[in-house]
Design an enzyme around this catalytic site. Structure first.
Site, short mmCIF file in Angstrom:
data_model
loop_
_atom_site.label_atom_id
_atom_site.label_comp_id
_atom_site.label_asym_id
_atom_site.label_seq_id
_atom_site.Cartn_x
_atom_site.Cartn_y
_atom_site.Cartn_z
N ASP A 8 37.43 25.89 30.25
CA ASP A 8 37.03 24.49 30.34
C ASP A 8 35.94 24.40 31.42
O ASP A 8 35.44 25.43 31.90
CB ASP A 8 38.24 23.58 30.61
CG ASP A 8 38.84 23.76 31.99
OD1 ASP A 8 38.38 24.65 32.75
OD2 ASP A 8 39.79 23.03 32.34
N CYS A 66 40.60 28.28 33.46
CA CYS A 66 40.55 26.83 33.74
C CYS A 66 40.59 26.70 35.26
O CYS A 66 40.24 27.66 35.96
CB CYS A 66 41.66 26.08 33.02
SG CYS A 66 43.34 26.57 33.44
N GLY A 67 41.01 25.57 35.79
CA GLY A 67 41.03 25.43 37.24
C GLY A 67 42.00 26.40 37.89
O GLY A 67 41.69 27.06 38.88
N THR A 68 43.19 26.50 37.29
CA THR A 68 44.25 27.34 37.87
C THR A 68 44.67 28.50 36.97
O THR A 68 45.38 29.41 37.43
CB THR A 68 45.52 26.50 38.08
OG1 THR A 68 45.89 25.96 36.79
CG2 THR A 68 45.29 25.36 39.07
N GLY A 71 47.21 25.80 32.84
CA GLY A 71 47.12 25.03 31.60
C GLY A 71 46.73 25.92 30.42
O GLY A 71 47.29 25.79 29.32
N MET A 72 45.79 26.82 30.65
CA MET A 72 45.36 27.73 29.58
C MET A 72 46.51 28.62 29.12
O MET A 72 46.66 28.86 27.92
CB MET A 72 44.20 28.60 30.06
CG MET A 72 42.88 27.87 30.17
SD MET A 72 42.32 27.29 28.56
CE MET A 72 40.57 27.00 28.93
N HIS A 99 54.27 46.01 31.02
CA HIS A 99 55.58 45.49 30.59
C HIS A 99 55.48 44.43 29.49
O HIS A 99 56.32 44.39 28.60
CB HIS A 99 56.32 44.86 31.78
CG HIS A 99 56.76 45.86 32.80
ND1 HIS A 99 57.55 45.54 33.88
CD2 HIS A 99 56.53 47.19 32.90
CE1 HIS A 99 57.79 46.61 34.61
NE2 HIS A 99 57.16 47.64 34.05
N ARG A 133 61.83 50.05 26.26
CA ARG A 133 62.63 48.85 26.49
C ARG A 133 61.76 47.60 26.54
O ARG A 133 62.24 46.50 26.21
CB ARG A 133 63.46 48.99 27.77
CG ARG A 133 62.67 48.97 29.06
CD ARG A 133 63.57 49.26 30.27
NE ARG A 133 62.92 49.04 31.54
CZ ARG A 133 62.03 49.88 32.11
NH1 ARG A 133 61.71 51.01 31.48
NH2 ARG A 133 61.50 49.61 33.28
N HIS A 134 60.50 47.76 26.89
CA HIS A 134 59.62 46.59 26.95
C HIS A 134 59.25 46.11 25.55
O HIS A 134 59.09 44.91 25.33
CB HIS A 134 58.37 46.91 27.77
CG HIS A 134 58.71 47.28 29.19
ND1 HIS A 134 59.31 46.41 30.06
CD2 HIS A 134 58.60 48.46 29.85
CE1 HIS A 134 59.52 47.01 31.21
NE2 HIS A 134 59.11 48.27 31.11
C1 RB5 Z 1 40.85 20.35 35.04
O1 RB5 Z 1 40.61 19.42 36.05
C2 RB5 Z 1 42.12 21.13 35.33
O2 RB5 Z 1 43.23 20.32 35.22
C3 RB5 Z 1 42.23 22.31 34.40
O3 RB5 Z 1 41.10 23.10 34.53
C4 RB5 Z 1 43.37 23.30 34.62
O4 RB5 Z 1 43.47 23.68 35.96
C5 RB5 Z 1 44.65 22.98 34.02
O5 RB5 Z 1 45.62 23.75 34.12
#
Ligand code: RB5
Length: 144
Positions: A8, A66-68, A71-72, A99, A133-134
């Site tokens: 994103d 994505c930001g973190t 979400g992806m 694994h 096992r994995h």
């Molecule tokens: C976008 O602001 C942010 O929410 C998105 O990139 C992501 O971090 C979601 O998990």
């Protein structure tokens, strides 16, 4: 092996640096967007595109930013056959392959530097799935 890659807006810059890494390593990739950090987009749209292409092609992996990376990974794991893993250090990069045999890996553009992500990619790409096992545990996941 082919890579399907997507992000994103919050993961866009990281996606571009991962593409440079893939070019250097001569790894073929297909960029499924987004195409700018300037326009806010919804990460599930890109997770879906990358996860569906990856699920169709057993010789591929997906990379999402994505930001973190959270979400992806949540969104990509909704697609049947996808094992998406949020990688956040060298160890998780290694065991996500060894694994979990992850076929999609996700990163955070707001939580990781491009150099860190290169190290994680090195670990993931240079590790083999252990099987045994994995594989049994992955079969169990498939049966959920
Ligand atoms: C976008 O602001 C942010 O929410 C998105 O990139 C992501 O971090 C979601 O998990």
């Amino acid at each position: 092996m082919k890579v399907y890659i997507g992000s994103d807006h919050a993961g866009f810059d990281l996606k571009e640096s991962i593409k440079n890494y893939l070019k250097e390593k001569k790894i073929e990739f297909v960029d499924l967007g987004t195409d700018s950090a300037a326009r806010s987009v919804d990460y599930p749209d890109y997770a879906k595109k990358v996860a569906e292409e990856t699920a169709k092609d057993p010789d591929s992996i997906g990379i999402l930013a994505c930001g973190t990376g959270i979400g992806m990974s949540i969104a990509a794991n909704k697609v049947k056959g996808i094992r998406a893993a949020l990688i956040y250090d060298e160890y998780t990069a290694e065991v996500a392959k060894k694994h979990n045999n992850a076929n999609v890996i996700t990163f955070g553009g707001r939580t990781m530097t491009p150099l860190e992500v290169e190290r994680y990619l090195d670990n993931f790409l240079n590790t083999e799935f252990e099987g045994g096992r994995h594989q049994h545990r992955i079969d169990e996941i498939n049966n959920i």
